[in-house]
Scaffold this motif. Structure first.
Motif, PDB file in Angstrom:
ATOM      1  N   HIS A 184     -36.510 -14.869  25.462  1.00 40.56           N
ATOM      2  CA  HIS A 184     -36.746 -16.220  24.947  1.00 40.56           C
ATOM      3  C   HIS A 184     -37.595 -17.029  25.924  1.00 40.56           C
ATOM      4  N   GLU A 185     -37.312 -16.899  27.224  1.00 39.51           N
ATOM      5  CA  GLU A 185     -38.086 -17.633  28.229  1.00 39.51           C
ATOM      6  C   GLU A 185     -39.540 -17.185  28.228  1.00 39.51           C
ATOM      7  N   MET A 186     -39.766 -15.883  28.140  1.00 39.18           N
ATOM      8  CA  MET A 186     -41.139 -15.376  28.122  1.00 39.18           C
ATOM      9  C   MET A 186     -41.882 -15.864  26.889  1.00 39.18           C
ATOM     10  N   LYS A 187     -41.214 -15.821  25.744  1.00 37.83           N
ATOM     11  CA  LYS A 187     -41.849 -16.260  24.497  1.00 37.83           C
ATOM     12  C   LYS A 187     -42.242 -17.737  24.583  1.00 37.83           C
ATOM     13  N   SER A 188     -41.364 -18.561  25.140  1.00 36.53           N
ATOM     14  CA  SER A 188     -41.649 -19.996  25.256  1.00 36.53           C
ATOM     15  C   SER A 188     -42.825 -20.255  26.184  1.00 36.53           C
ATOM     16  N   ARG A 189     -42.880 -19.526  27.303  1.00 40.12           N
ATOM     17  CA  ARG A 189     -43.982 -19.716  28.248  1.00 40.12           C
ATOM     18  C   ARG A 189     -45.317 -19.298  27.636  1.00 40.12           C
ATOM     19  N   ILE A 190     -45.302 -18.190  26.906  1.00 42.35           N
ATOM     20  CA  ILE A 190     -46.546 -17.713  26.285  1.00 42.35           C
ATOM     21  C   ILE A 190     -47.012 -18.691  25.223  1.00 42.35           C
ATOM     22  N   ALA A 191     -46.077 -19.232  24.452  1.00 38.98           N
ATOM     23  CA  ALA A 191     -46.444 -20.219  23.432  1.00 38.98           C
ATOM     24  C   ALA A 191     -47.089 -21.446  24.059  1.00 38.98           C
ATOM     25  N   ALA A 192     -46.626 -21.832  25.265  1.00 39.17           N
ATOM     26  CA  ALA A 192     -47.218 -22.988  25.942  1.00 39.17           C
ATOM     27  C   ALA A 192     -48.611 -22.673  26.474  1.00 39.17           C
ATOM     28  N   LEU A 193     -48.843 -21.411  26.864  1.00 35.28           N
ATOM     29  CA  LEU A 193     -50.139 -21.032  27.439  1.00 35.28           C
ATOM     30  C   LEU A 193     -51.199 -20.762  26.381  1.00 35.28           C
ATOM     31  N   VAL A 194     -50.817 -20.137  25.261  1.00 29.69           N
ATOM     32  CA  VAL A 194     -51.784 -19.816  24.197  1.00 29.69           C
ATOM     33  C   VAL A 194     -51.177 -20.203  22.847  1.00 29.69           C
ATOM     34  N   PRO A 195     -51.060 -21.488  22.566  1.00 35.94           N
ATOM     35  CA  PRO A 195     -50.424 -21.937  21.321  1.00 35.94           C
ATOM     36  C   PRO A 195     -51.073 -21.298  20.093  1.00 35.94           C
ATOM     37  N   GLY A 196     -50.222 -20.806  19.197  1.00 27.40           N
ATOM     38  CA  GLY A 196     -50.717 -20.210  17.969  1.00 27.40           C
ATOM     39  C   GLY A 196     -50.940 -18.719  18.049  1.00 27.40           C
ATOM     40  N   SER A 197     -51.003 -18.163  19.241  1.00 30.41           N
ATOM     41  CA  SER A 197     -51.247 -16.724  19.393  1.00 30.41           C
ATOM     42  C   SER A 197     -49.979 -15.945  19.723  1.00 30.41           C
ATOM     43  N   GLU A 198     -48.893 -16.660  20.023  1.00 26.44           N
ATOM     44  CA  GLU A 198     -47.688 -15.984  20.511  1.00 26.44           C
ATOM     45  C   GLU A 198     -47.064 -15.056  19.472  1.00 26.44           C
ATOM     46  N   GLU A 199     -47.399 -15.254  18.179  1.00 22.22           N
ATOM     47  CA  GLU A 199     -46.818 -14.394  17.147  1.00 22.22           C
ATOM     48  C   GLU A 199     -47.325 -12.963  17.246  1.00 22.22           C
ATOM     49  N   ARG A 200     -48.423 -12.758  17.950  1.00 25.17           N
ATOM     50  CA  ARG A 200     -48.943 -11.393  18.132  1.00 25.17           C
ATOM     51  C   ARG A 200     -48.237 -10.658  19.265  1.00 25.17           C
ATOM     52  N   ALA A 201     -47.311 -11.317  19.911  1.00 21.50           N
ATOM     53  CA  ALA A 201     -46.551 -10.682  20.995  1.00 21.50           C
ATOM     54  C   ALA A 201     -45.134 -10.405  20.522  1.00 21.50           C
ATOM     55  N   GLU A 202     -44.749  -9.151  20.494  1.00 22.11           N
ATOM     56  CA  GLU A 202     -43.377  -8.762  20.189  1.00 22.11           C
ATOM     57  C   GLU A 202     -42.611  -8.721  21.512  1.00 22.11           C
ATOM     58  N   ILE A 203     -41.791  -9.737  21.759  1.00 24.26           N
ATOM     59  CA  ILE A 203     -41.038  -9.830  23.008  1.00 24.26           C
ATOM     60  C   ILE A 203     -39.567  -9.681  22.657  1.00 24.26           C
ATOM     61  N   ASN A 204     -38.963  -8.618  23.151  1.00 23.12           N
ATOM     62  CA  ASN A 204     -37.626  -8.285  22.677  1.00 23.12           C
ATOM     63  C   ASN A 204     -36.873  -7.511  23.748  1.00 23.12           C
ATOM     64  N   THR A 205     -35.576  -7.361  23.540  1.00 21.84           N
ATOM     65  CA  THR A 205     -34.801  -6.443  24.356  1.00 21.84           C
ATOM     66  C   THR A 205     -34.982  -5.027  23.809  1.00 21.84           C
ATOM     67  N   PHE A 206     -34.595  -4.026  24.587  1.00 21.83           N
ATOM     68  CA  PHE A 206     -34.663  -2.645  24.098  1.00 21.83           C
ATOM     69  C   PHE A 206     -33.854  -2.498  22.815  1.00 21.83           C
TER      70      PHE A 206
END
Length: 643
Positions: free
Chosen positions: A71-93
């Motif tokens: 969740h922390e990684m997803k939030s940081r990426i959304a702040a850095l590249v707004p609108g593009s974060e949906e292309r990143a699958e960030i998950n636990t194993f």
């Protein structure tokens, strides 16, 4: 072109951090010590890759070990590249495997609405049903086989392979056959119930990847893979990566620190980092600067960990080439406390913490090797009216109202789930007194050819439960009929029970539910009921701490966290390090893991570290921990106050 916030953030990186972020092609391992900015490196790398490919459709796969980290990684990426974060699958194993099975489990005969059993009680009940259904050779309440089944599944040993594997490991033939049979019956019951446990997620994902086209699909869709905390991977998780990668995929970026390998009991192995470098032919860069801890704590941590010989060769070589500086420890950075007894240790720490203001307490953690020490200090803090928050996973809600709500949603989603129906009936009875008989409901359901849940709704209304519960039942019935949306349903049900004057457990559960609901929405957007319940099962039900709460956790539970002030209790021989580990020599694997645990604990501190020990534990005299001597903190000196 990198612009704005992303460009500014990358500009703030050190040269070695920037090298990792800007790495383009080929496999890379980043050896990142505590406080070295590895989360910033990971998120900046993902953001940079997304920013550089605005018109492409490939996705990036980032795997970590906790939903909090994801969740922390997803939030940081959304702040850095707004609108593009949906292309990143960030998950636990486990979360990634659940998604894989939702999408492709049909190849294994699975339905997408499978349930994930995270509670031990549910799995024990399933094993009892399996033994009762499958064989007269077992006691029907015999659950002693479950840990053995878990151990086999954790090694990817199938029921068919279990007998032979157990025989090779000195288990008698009779015991091997009984364990293998129990395992087979347990797996058959899981399949019959369309349910999985945590180990099943990994095993079945392996089986899915036996289909070459599916494995190739993941290599194509996810062009870049990033693995956080690689040192925590166990054998099956690493095998999953290798199977998905095949022989051709090399765009793997992993962050690890062998000095923080503290989950060997769960299959992690300090040597696995070397296997990664060899198998994927990784280049290696090191992030060695600690930006979190004060210099005195960094020096103490480094003095401690060099006693481990099972470390990365490049680290050992670098340390051998330089002498250890005799850093003078600042009094505000490290203090050592000695108490006559373990009771006195708990009382002394609690008294000191209680004197802090609420803001300081909220940035304070008390850590220990085991829960028994934490429970003692928690009792002392409670007597001083100091709120606490446990750093531990909680697999179920505490209040019967919220357990009933979850059971109701599960039953709507899986109408034939008899085991869950019993849970629904019992939880509702516990807070309303409405005593309904499952067998009677089942007979009426079969006679009328209607769903169990429908019969239950009718029966509960006739039982006339208290008004708040009655309104909650009507709300759930409207959701079952399609007249109400899930978020509105949950909101109304919670308001029903809140209106009655809820207790502490219910309020804690509501805070946990709202946190989980928010995380699922931010990670996945709008989801089906299937996915919502599966994601709920994968997340801890730990409540959000109230302001000013002191965090209490084991060393393992605190990994990945940081606090202004850290108390580490129990620095005595046979406590930390543990009795089990001190039976061996100073370089044994068990003792080295204890040392890494201590290393992890002390590097959680951002401002000051307080190390405490007692002269006796449970009435037994204990010598000071060898770790204190290794850190150069055993004698009373500048900055080390003895109480």
């Amino acid at each position: 072109m990198i612009v704005g916030t992303l460009a500014d953030t990358i500009g703030e990186l050190t040269d070695i951090q920037r090298k990792a972020v800007e790495w383009d092609e080929g496999p890379l391992l980043v050896l990142a010590g505590p406080g070295s900015g590895k989360t910033r490196v990971l998120t900046c790398r993902v953001a940079r890759l997304l920013d550089a490919s605005p018109n492409e459709r490939f996705r990036i796969l980032a795997l970590t070990f906790t939903n909090k980290a994801a969740h922390e990684m997803k939030s940081r990426i959304a702040a850095l590249v707004p609108g593009s974060e949906e292309r990143a699958e960030i998950n636990t194993f486990h979360g990634f495997c659940a998604r894989l099975l939702r999408q492709h489990g049909v190849h294994l005969g699975m339905k997408p609405n499978f349930e994930i059993y995270s509670r031990t009680a549910d799995r024990e009940a399933l094993l009892k049903d399996a033994l009762q259904r499958g064989s007269d050779g077992f006691e029907h309440d015999d659950t002693r086989f479950l840990p053995r089944i878990d151990a086999l599944k954790a090694r990817l040993i199938s029921p068919e392979q279990a007998d032979r594997y157990l025989m090779r490991h000195d288990t008698s033939r009779e015991a091997s056959e009984r364990i293998a049979l129990a395992y087979r019956l347990y797996e058959e019951e899981l399949k019959r119930s369309n349910a999985l446990d945590f180990n099943s997620l990994i095993i079945l994902a392996h089986q899915i990847l036996n289909y070459p086209k599916l494995a190739e699909h993941f290599r194509t869709i996810y062009r870049y893979w990033l693995i956080d905390e690689f040192q925590d991977t166990n054998g099956p998780q690493y095998d999953l990566l290798r199977r998905m990668a095949g022989d051709s995929f090399h765009q793997l970026f992993a962050v690890a620190d062998d000095d923080q390998t503290i989950y060997e009991w769960n299959g992690a192995n300090v040597r696995r980092i070397g296997s990664l470098v060899k198998d994927f032919e990784c280049e290696v860069v090191q992030l060695t600067d600690n930006f979190r801890c004060p210099p005195g704590i960094v020096e103490a941590a480094n003095r401690l960990v060099v006693y481990n010989v099972r470390r990365d060769l490049s680290k050992r070589s670098a340390e051998a080439a330089k002498s250890r500086p005799e850093t003078e420890t600042n009094e505000s950075e490290i203090r050592c406390l000695v108490f006559p007894s373990d009771a006195g240790e708990a009382r002394g720490i609690a008294t000191e913490v209680a004197a802090l203001d609420a803001e300081e307490r909220g940035q304070t953690a008390i850590l220990a090797r085991n829960r028994a020490l934490l429970e003692t200090v928690q009792d002392e803090l409670a007597s001083l009216n100091v709120p606490t928050a446990l750093l531990a996973r909680r697999d179920d809600f505490a209040s019967p109202q919220m357990r009933w709500l979850v059971a109701g949603l599960k039953q709507i989603n899986r109408p034939l789930d008899r085991r869950n129906m019993v849970t629904l009936i019992e939880t509702f009875r516990s807070f309303t007194g409405a005593a309904l008989d499952f067998e009677d409901l089942e007979v009426r359901s079969e006679a009328g050819q209607v769903a169990l849940m429908t019969v239950w709704f009718d029966s509960v209304r006739k039982a006339s439960p208290p008004k708040p519960a009655s309104k909650a039942v009507d709300t759930l019935a409207r959701f079952a009929s399609g007249d109400k949306r899930l978020p509105d349903t949950v909101k109304t049900v919670i308001e029903c029970f809140e209106s009655k004057g809820a207790d502490g457990d219910f309020n804690d559960d509501v805070s946990a539910w709202r946190r989980i609901e928010r995380e699922i929405r931010q990670a996945h957007g709008a989801v089906s009921l299937d996915q919502f319940l599966q994601e709920m099962a994968l997340r801890s039900k730990q409540p959000v701490p109230e302001p000013g709460s002191v965090s209490l956790g084991t060393i393992h539970g605190a990994k990945g966290l940081e606090f202004d002030r850290v108390y580490l209790m129990g620095l005595a021989e046979e406590v930390l390090p543990s009795w089990h580990s001190v039976k061996n020599d100073n370089s044994s694997a068990a003792l080295e893991e204890e040392r890494r645990g201590c290393f992890v604990a002390i590097t959680r501190a951002k401002r000051c570290l307080i190390l405490s020990r007692a002269k006796t534990y449970r009435g037994w005299k204990k010598r000071p921990s060898r770790f204190l001597e290794e850190m150069g903190l055993l004698s009373d000196g500048p900055g080390r106050s003895l109480a």
